[in-house]
Write a protein that holds these residues in place. Structure first.
Motif, PDB file in Angstrom:
ATOM      1  N   CYS A   1      -3.901  -8.263   6.969  1.00 47.76           N
ATOM      2  CA  CYS A   1      -4.689  -7.046   6.691  1.00 47.76           C
ATOM      3  C   CYS A   1      -6.169  -7.307   6.519  1.00 47.76           C
ATOM      4  O   CYS A   1      -6.971  -6.382   6.618  1.00 47.76           O
ATOM      5  CB  CYS A   1      -4.216  -6.422   5.377  1.00 47.76           C
ATOM      6  SG  CYS A   1      -2.522  -5.929   5.418  1.00 47.76           S
TER       7      CYS A   1
ATOM      8  N   ARG B   1       0.841  -1.200   0.000  1.00 42.97           N
ATOM      9  CA  ARG B   1       0.000   0.000   0.000  1.00 42.97           C
ATOM     10  C   ARG B   1       0.869   1.240   0.000  1.00 42.97           C
ATOM     11  O   ARG B   1       2.014   1.166   0.473  1.00 42.97           O
ATOM     12  CB  ARG B   1      -0.916  -0.018   1.231  1.00 42.97           C
ATOM     13  CG  ARG B   1      -1.985  -1.091   1.081  1.00 42.97           C
ATOM     14  CD  ARG B   1      -2.883  -1.157   2.269  1.00 42.97           C
ATOM     15  NE  ARG B   1      -2.199  -1.759   3.402  1.00 42.97           N
ATOM     16  CZ  ARG B   1      -2.821  -2.065   4.550  1.00 42.97           C
ATOM     17  NH1 ARG B   1      -4.083  -1.842   4.692  1.00 42.97           N
ATOM     18  NH2 ARG B   1      -2.162  -2.599   5.538  1.00 42.97           N
ATOM     19  N   PRO B   2       0.444   2.369  -0.474  1.00 44.22           N
ATOM     20  CA  PRO B   2      -0.899   2.613  -0.972  1.00 44.22           C
ATOM     21  C   PRO B   2      -1.130   2.014  -2.357  1.00 44.22           C
ATOM     22  O   PRO B   2      -0.187   1.873  -3.140  1.00 44.22           O
ATOM     23  CB  PRO B   2      -0.970   4.144  -1.046  1.00 44.22           C
ATOM     24  CG  PRO B   2       0.443   4.586  -1.246  1.00 44.22           C
ATOM     25  CD  PRO B   2       1.304   3.585  -0.537  1.00 44.22           C
ATOM     26  N   LEU B   3      -2.405   1.660  -2.621  1.00 40.28           N
ATOM     27  CA  LEU B   3      -2.771   1.197  -3.956  1.00 40.28           C
ATOM     28  C   LEU B   3      -2.945   2.422  -4.851  1.00 40.28           C
ATOM     29  O   LEU B   3      -2.925   3.554  -4.376  1.00 40.28           O
ATOM     30  CB  LEU B   3      -4.065   0.381  -3.890  1.00 40.28           C
ATOM     31  CG  LEU B   3      -4.043  -0.828  -2.958  1.00 40.28           C
ATOM     32  CD1 LEU B   3      -5.353  -1.594  -3.023  1.00 40.28           C
ATOM     33  CD2 LEU B   3      -2.896  -1.755  -3.304  1.00 40.28           C
TER      34      LEU B   3
ATOM     35  N   GLU C   1      -9.180   0.131  -1.221  1.00 40.22           N
ATOM     36  CA  GLU C   1      -8.400  -0.941  -0.570  1.00 40.22           C
ATOM     37  C   GLU C   1      -9.306  -1.996   0.044  1.00 40.22           C
ATOM     38  O   GLU C   1      -9.015  -3.193  -0.032  1.00 40.22           O
ATOM     39  CB  GLU C   1      -7.553  -0.342   0.563  1.00 40.22           C
ATOM     40  CG  GLU C   1      -6.324   0.367   0.060  1.00 40.22           C
ATOM     41  CD  GLU C   1      -5.419   0.818   1.210  1.00 40.22           C
ATOM     42  OE1 GLU C   1      -4.541   1.615   0.927  1.00 40.22           O
ATOM     43  OE2 GLU C   1      -5.596   0.385   2.362  1.00 40.22           O
TER      44      GLU C   1
END
Ligand code: NAP
Length: 283
Positions: free
Chosen positions: A118, A94-96, A102
């Motif tokens: 996660c 992350r971040p995507l 997400e």
């Protein structure tokens, strides 16, 4: 003061991982899939660290460049890898990318392959005290405490920071170890007084060298999770360097929790490779 040397612990745990991979051989190496969206120097350096460790211990790594993926493409890849029996662990960095939710992507990740703990499923299992994958940083803290045989059962511990990835999972993990845990945050009143009374203080607040001697007593065991850089480019933590002269034991930055985080990821992966009962009744 005793230094809780994370490099030493990581080297021993690495040797154990190598042994275990040989022992549980399934006729193929364990395989880790890493999905990377950001290409900044920090993300690339983390990626290289994981690839290096994996190759040293005998884990194959497939890297997927998702920089230009949209949400549907990301979900399709996560579904495919989740259902691929040759993949033992999936790490979604992350971040995507922009416009990717997400929560939607992680809802498609098979919790048994979620080696950074996660998914809501793994967090729910942790909440229930059942066998699960715990996020790498939280597990790294526990591995460091266990390596140095620091008692947890019945101990009073303050965790500073309540983030979803570090503070909250640590709170549950240590509670499951029968510690009495106080979870503190930016609105906590009288924080130095609370910390001073604890056996162990774990600091994960993301504030450079904010925590000083007034938070501790001479018998405090201190784990500093923070990672920052000072004006000379030297890595420092959330805890002031001078604290080490005052307390009983402390994890240094660098060389404390950091070296154990990738080890923790690989430990989670190996648990899935060897077929541990993730979701089972004991943690
Ligand atoms: P984060 O998401 O920014 O969360 C920080 C937490 O600290 C929040 O819960 C915040 O409270 C609390 N906080 C902030 N200032 C505080 C204060 N003055 N007193 C008490 N609590 C305070 O950070 P994170 O992702 O958990 O990371 C924490 C630190 O660990 C960072 O330095 C990060 O770089 C480091 N880290 C290290 C590793 C590793 O491998 N060693 C891995 C991940 C992260 P509120 O909830 O009230 O805002």
């Amino acid at each position: 003061m005793f230094l809780l040397d994370g490099k030493k612990a990581a080297n021993e745990l690495k040797a154990k991982l190598i042994e275990d991979i040989k022992k549980y051989n399934k006729g193929r190496n364990p395989k880790l899939a890493i999905l990377i969206s950001a290409k900044d120097s920090g993300s690339i350096s983390y990626l290289k660290g994981r690839q290096k460790l994996a190759s040293e211990i005998g884990i194959d790594v497939d890297v997927y460049d998702c920089e230009h993926f949209n949400q549907d493409e990301m979900v399709e890849l996560v579904d495919r890898l989740s259902n691929d029996n040759s993949v033992d662990g999936i790490m979604i960095d992350r971040p995507l990318g922009n416009n990717i939710d997400e929560e939607v992507v992680f809802a498609h990740l098979n919790y048994k392959k979620d080696i950074d703990g996660c998914t809501l499923h793994n967090l729910g299992l942790l909440y229930q005290g059942r066998k699960c994958h715990v996020g790498a940083t939280a597990r790294a803290v526990l591995e460091l405490l266990k390596y140095y045989k620091i008692p947890l059962d019945g101990e009073n511990i303050a965790v500073l920071g309540r983030s979803r990835n570090v503070g909250k999972p640590l709170f549950l993990l240590l509670n499951n170890e029968d510690a009495t845990v106080t979870l503190c945050h930016s609105k906590t009143k009288h924080l130095p007084d609370i910390c001073k009374t604890k056996d162990i203080v774990i600091v994960a607040i993301g504030k450079k060298e904010l925590i000083d001697e007034k938070y501790f007593n001479p018998n405090s065991v201190v784990i500093d999770v923070g990672i920052h850089y000072d004006e000379d480019g030297k890595m420092v933590g959330d805890v002031k360097r001078s604290v080490k002269e005052y307390v009983k034991a402390i994890s240094p930055v660098p060389g404390g929790v950091g070296p154990l985080t990738n080890i923790a990821l690989m430990q989670n992966l190996l648990e899935n490779y060897r077929g541990d009962d993730i979701g089972g009744t004991t943690s």
